[in-house]
Each structure stands twice: as C-alpha cells, then as structure tokens.
Motif scaffolding. Structure first.
Motif, mmCIF file in Angstrom:
data_model
loop_
_atom_site.group_PDB
_atom_site.id
_atom_site.type_symbol
_atom_site.label_atom_id
_atom_site.label_comp_id
_atom_site.label_asym_id
_atom_site.label_seq_id
_atom_site.Cartn_x
_atom_site.Cartn_y
_atom_site.Cartn_z
ATOM 1 N N ARG A 204 1.510 23.515 -9.079
ATOM 2 C CA ARG A 204 2.499 22.928 -8.159
ATOM 3 C C ARG A 204 3.650 22.287 -8.927
ATOM 4 N NH1 ARG A 204 -0.755 19.840 -5.598
ATOM 5 N NH2 ARG A 204 -0.309 17.872 -6.674
ATOM 6 N N GLU A 205 3.338 21.552 -9.977
ATOM 7 C CA GLU A 205 4.390 20.879 -10.754
ATOM 8 C C GLU A 205 5.303 21.894 -11.434
ATOM 9 O OE1 GLU A 205 5.009 17.810 -10.597
ATOM 10 O OE2 GLU A 205 3.185 16.614 -10.401
ATOM 11 N N ILE A 206 4.725 22.963 -11.957
ATOM 12 C CA ILE A 206 5.514 23.969 -12.669
ATOM 13 C C ILE A 206 6.424 24.721 -11.708
ATOM 14 C CG2 ILE A 206 5.354 26.135 -13.974
ATOM 15 C CD1 ILE A 206 2.710 24.906 -15.180
ATOM 16 N N ARG A 207 5.903 25.078 -10.544
ATOM 17 C CA ARG A 207 6.718 25.810 -9.562
ATOM 18 C C ARG A 207 7.876 24.972 -9.027
ATOM 19 N NH1 ARG A 207 4.466 30.643 -7.903
ATOM 20 N NH2 ARG A 207 2.299 30.982 -8.584
ATOM 21 N N ALA A 208 7.748 23.653 -9.082
ATOM 22 C CA ALA A 208 8.798 22.770 -8.575
ATOM 23 C C ALA A 208 9.735 22.269 -9.674
ATOM 24 C CB ALA A 208 8.169 21.575 -7.858
ATOM 25 N N ALA A 209 9.501 22.669 -10.918
ATOM 26 C CA ALA A 209 10.239 22.107 -12.053
ATOM 27 C C ALA A 209 11.702 22.532 -12.068
ATOM 28 C CB ALA A 209 9.572 22.519 -13.361
ATOM 29 N N GLN B 55 13.289 21.362 -15.051
ATOM 30 C CA GLN B 55 13.377 21.369 -16.509
ATOM 31 C C GLN B 55 11.970 21.544 -17.080
ATOM 32 O OE1 GLN B 55 16.535 18.322 -18.028
ATOM 33 N NE2 GLN B 55 15.306 17.191 -16.548
ATOM 34 N N ILE B 56 11.823 22.455 -18.039
ATOM 35 C CA ILE B 56 10.544 22.585 -18.716
ATOM 36 C C ILE B 56 10.765 22.593 -20.227
ATOM 37 C CG2 ILE B 56 9.458 23.881 -16.822
ATOM 38 C CD1 ILE B 56 9.596 26.350 -18.785
ATOM 39 N N ALA B 57 9.791 22.084 -20.930
ATOM 40 C CA ALA B 57 9.796 22.117 -22.391
ATOM 41 C C ALA B 57 8.448 22.637 -22.852
ATOM 42 C CB ALA B 57 10.071 20.725 -22.962
ATOM 43 N N TYR B 58 8.429 23.319 -23.993
ATOM 44 C CA TYR B 58 7.174 23.884 -24.475
ATOM 45 C C TYR B 58 7.255 24.076 -25.984
ATOM 46 C CZ TYR B 58 10.164 27.935 -23.632
ATOM 47 O OH TYR B 58 11.246 28.796 -23.584
ATOM 48 N N PHE B 59 6.092 23.947 -26.633
ATOM 49 C CA PHE B 59 6.002 24.137 -28.072
ATOM 50 C C PHE B 59 5.945 25.629 -28.412
ATOM 51 C CE2 PHE B 59 4.066 19.988 -27.260
ATOM 52 C CZ PHE B 59 4.750 19.199 -28.165
ATOM 53 N N ARG B 60 6.520 25.973 -29.547
ATOM 54 C CA ARG B 60 6.387 27.342 -30.026
ATOM 55 C C ARG B 60 6.746 27.406 -31.506
ATOM 56 N NH1 ARG B 60 11.528 30.614 -27.308
ATOM 57 N NH2 ARG B 60 13.120 29.953 -28.799
ATOM 58 N N PRO C 169 10.405 28.602 -11.375
ATOM 59 C CA PRO C 169 11.449 28.765 -10.354
ATOM 60 C C PRO C 169 12.739 29.302 -10.956
ATOM 61 C CG PRO C 169 11.181 26.450 -10.926
ATOM 62 C CD PRO C 169 10.084 27.181 -11.638
ATOM 63 N N ARG C 170 13.505 29.952 -10.131
ATOM 64 C CA ARG C 170 14.795 30.477 -10.570
ATOM 65 C C ARG C 170 15.725 29.332 -10.982
ATOM 66 N NH1 ARG C 170 17.008 35.356 -9.464
ATOM 67 N NH2 ARG C 170 15.406 35.735 -7.867
ATOM 68 N N GLY C 171 16.391 29.492 -12.111
ATOM 69 C CA GLY C 171 17.364 28.506 -12.551
ATOM 70 C C GLY C 171 16.794 27.337 -13.332
ATOM 71 N N VAL C 172 15.511 27.341 -13.619
ATOM 72 C CA VAL C 172 14.923 26.244 -14.374
ATOM 73 C C VAL C 172 15.518 26.197 -15.787
ATOM 74 C CG1 VAL C 172 12.978 27.629 -15.223
ATOM 75 C CG2 VAL C 172 12.740 25.139 -15.046
ATOM 76 N N CYS C 173 15.788 25.003 -16.290
ATOM 77 C CA CYS C 173 16.306 24.840 -17.641
ATOM 78 C C CYS C 173 15.138 24.786 -18.627
ATOM 79 C CB CYS C 173 17.125 23.557 -17.745
ATOM 80 S SG CYS C 173 18.615 23.561 -16.734
ATOM 81 N N GLU C 174 15.202 25.601 -19.672
ATOM 82 C CA GLU C 174 14.101 25.686 -20.624
ATOM 83 C C GLU C 174 14.500 25.070 -21.962
ATOM 84 O OE1 GLU C 174 12.070 29.394 -20.955
ATOM 85 O OE2 GLU C 174 12.672 30.060 -18.947
ATOM 86 N N ALA D 297 14.759 13.063 -19.088
ATOM 87 C CA ALA D 297 14.089 12.474 -17.926
ATOM 88 C C ALA D 297 14.939 11.428 -17.229
ATOM 89 C CB ALA D 297 12.756 11.864 -18.357
ATOM 90 N N ARG D 298 16.091 11.094 -17.776
ATOM 91 C CA ARG D 298 16.968 10.131 -17.103
ATOM 92 C C ARG D 298 17.655 10.742 -15.897
ATOM 93 N NH1 ARG D 298 19.608 6.577 -22.116
ATOM 94 N NH2 ARG D 298 17.607 5.678 -22.779
ATOM 95 N N GLY D 299 17.594 12.068 -15.793
ATOM 96 C CA GLY D 299 18.137 12.734 -14.619
ATOM 97 C C GLY D 299 17.029 13.158 -13.679
ATOM 98 N N ASN D 300 16.283 14.202 -14.060
ATOM 99 C CA ASN D 300 15.201 14.722 -13.236
ATOM 100 C C ASN D 300 13.902 14.752 -14.042
ATOM 101 O OD1 ASN D 300 16.820 15.425 -10.894
ATOM 102 N ND2 ASN D 300 17.696 17.050 -12.176
ATOM 103 N N ASP D 301 12.820 15.046 -13.346
ATOM 104 C CA ASP D 301 11.541 15.196 -14.023
ATOM 105 C C ASP D 301 11.618 16.313 -15.060
ATOM 106 O OD1 ASP D 301 10.559 13.277 -12.326
ATOM 107 O OD2 ASP D 301 9.368 14.651 -11.104
ATOM 108 N N VAL D 302 10.856 16.159 -16.141
ATOM 109 C CA VAL D 302 10.720 17.200 -17.155
ATOM 110 C C VAL D 302 9.251 17.574 -17.231
ATOM 111 C CG1 VAL D 302 11.114 17.868 -19.552
ATOM 112 C CG2 VAL D 302 12.582 16.131 -18.490
ATOM 113 N N VAL D 303 8.958 18.860 -17.078
ATOM 114 C CA VAL D 303 7.589 19.343 -17.203
ATOM 115 C C VAL D 303 7.396 19.885 -18.611
ATOM 116 C CG1 VAL D 303 5.921 21.075 -16.422
ATOM 117 C CG2 VAL D 303 7.327 19.847 -14.748
ATOM 118 N N VAL D 304 6.411 19.344 -19.316
ATOM 119 C CA VAL D 304 6.066 19.821 -20.659
ATOM 120 C C VAL D 304 4.794 20.652 -20.550
ATOM 121 C CG1 VAL D 304 5.499 19.171 -23.027
ATOM 122 C CG2 VAL D 304 7.090 17.760 -21.695
ATOM 123 N N LEU D 305 4.839 21.868 -21.071
ATOM 124 C CA LEU D 305 3.707 22.780 -20.994
ATOM 125 C C LEU D 305 2.805 22.593 -22.215
ATOM 126 C CD1 LEU D 305 5.650 26.029 -19.992
ATOM 127 C CD2 LEU D 305 4.702 24.272 -18.477
#
Length: 243
Positions: free
Chosen positions: A23-28, A30-35, A52-57, A94-102
């Motif tokens: 649910r959190e990922i589909r609503a994100a 902004q997402i961040a992830y390690f690689r 979701p379409r348009g998510v910032c990665e 995170a000062r703007g919107n939630d950030v989801v970290v994978l």
C-alpha cells in the motif's frame, strides 16, 4: 513535514511483501533504494510494475561493495560518509512529501537502512514496515523445517575467519550462513570439518526468478552468486515427535 517510510520487501517474490508495504509503495510520490553502481538494484526489481506513474526515484549507490575489505579503515570511512550524505538528503526530501525507502528482507535484520535510521533520529519522522527475512523464504523453498523442538538457530556471516567459522559450526543445531559468495570454499571446509556438509543446502535467489536449491556438496565453490545462503537444518526432538 513528511515521513520517511522504510518498507521491508521480503525475500524477493513480490507476493511475499506485506499488505502495508504494498500500500505504501503504490501510494508513493518519492522512493529511494540501495544499489550497486551500474546495477538496477534488487529492491527496485522487486517493485517493478507496482510503482505509481510519475514517482520520483532516488537510487542510493554504494561507493564500495566488495572492492575493499569490509573491516578496513577506508571501507568504514566511505560507508560512513555515504550514510551521512543520504540521511541529509532523505531529511530534505521528507520536508515536502513522504519518502518511501525500499529494503530487501526486513530493514532491521542486517538491512542497510538501520544505518540511516540511527542518523535520522530526532531529525525526521521515520516509520519502518517489517518484512519477511530472506532466510525465511529460503528455508521454505527447501521444504524442511529449519528448527524443531529445542533447536538453537545460529546465524553466521561467511566473512568470519575460518577459525571462527570452525568454532561456531561445531555442536550447533540449525545454521544459517549469509554473505557466501567468494567465502563459499571456506564455508564448505568448516562444515566438512564439523561433519555437517552432507546436511547443508545452498539456496540461490530464493523465491526469485532463477531460483536454485541444491546440496552444498554438489556445488563448485566458485559457483556462488551474491544472492545465496547456506542452510543446515536442525534436528530438534525429531525422534520424539515424528516416529
């Protein structure tokens, strides 16, 4: 002020992700992830098709992985700077919107996110969504219980010295050995010396595409990718309950 939400993704199969993480990922937004540099990243692969379409990665690329010894001063310095930088960046995002970290597996079980979590305390609101640890996915694909009755389960790192591995695999019940890769030959020798090699399994990419489950004694030591784990199942009170 938004939140930083770290979502544990489980062992690799997207179907094994929690309902909340999904649910959190589909609503994100902004997402961040390690690689690793030059790689798409395992966490990003798991969520392919549900973003979701348009998510910032924001890929968080490790400055070093296996190029330096993990206990060297240079390795420690580079990783500390990396986590400092990304804690600052996530706080700003995170000062703007939630950030989801994978995070693969569970964030608090050998997950890289724990290094960011400690740095973000008192600076941002941080939520952690638990995930199924990768090892749980692996022992389920073998189809045998990892621990029974009064078994003690020990989790070891293949990066330990051979003397330390030899000491710890003796007289243990259930064993989980992570960080195999280039350490596989050393792990095999330790298990063989303890008389446990015949009971050991190698699980490569457990629950993921390309999954391989094999007896460790049948695998060449050089034939071990990063996403692999060694399991030795406990016996517990098997005779008492099963015979």
């Amino acid at each position: 002020m938004g939140r930083i939400i770290c979502c544990g993704l489980g062992p690799g199969d997207p179907d094994l992700m929690s309902v909340r993480a999904d649910r959190e990922i589909r609503a994100a937004t902004q997402i961040a992830y390690f690689r690793k540099k030059g790689r798409p990243g395992q966490a990003r692969r798991i969520v392919e098709g549900i973003l979701p379409r348009g998510v910032c990665e924001y890929p968080m690329e490790y400055p070093v992985t296996t190029e330096l010894a993990f206990d060297s001063d240079e390795y420690v310095r580079l990783l500390a700077d990396f986590y400092d930088e990304w804690a600052d960046r996530l706080e700003q995002l995170a000062r703007g919107n939630d950030v989801v970290v994978l995070c693969e597996g569970d964030p608090f079980f050998y997950g890289s996110f724990m290094h960011l979590y400690s740095r973000l305390q008192g600076r941002a609101k941080v939520d952690v969504v638990a995930g199924i640890p990768g090892m749980a996915g692996c022992w389920n694909v073998v189809g045998q219980p990892i621990a029974l009755g009064d078994d003690v389960m020990t989790v070891l790192m293949g990066t330990l010295s051979e003397d330390e591995l030899n000491r710890r695999v003796n007289n243990e019940d259930a064993l989980v050995i992570m960080k195999t890769g280039r350490n596989l030959a050393k792990i095999r020798r330790a298990l063989e010396a303890a008389g446990r090699l015949d009971d050991a399994w190698l699980i490569e990419r457990g629950t993921m595409p390309g999954e391989r489950v094999a007896r460790l004694k049948e695998i060449e030591p050089s034939d071990c990718p990063y996403f692999a784990i060694v399991l030795v199942h406990g016996r517990g009170r098997r005779r008492e309950f099963c015979e």
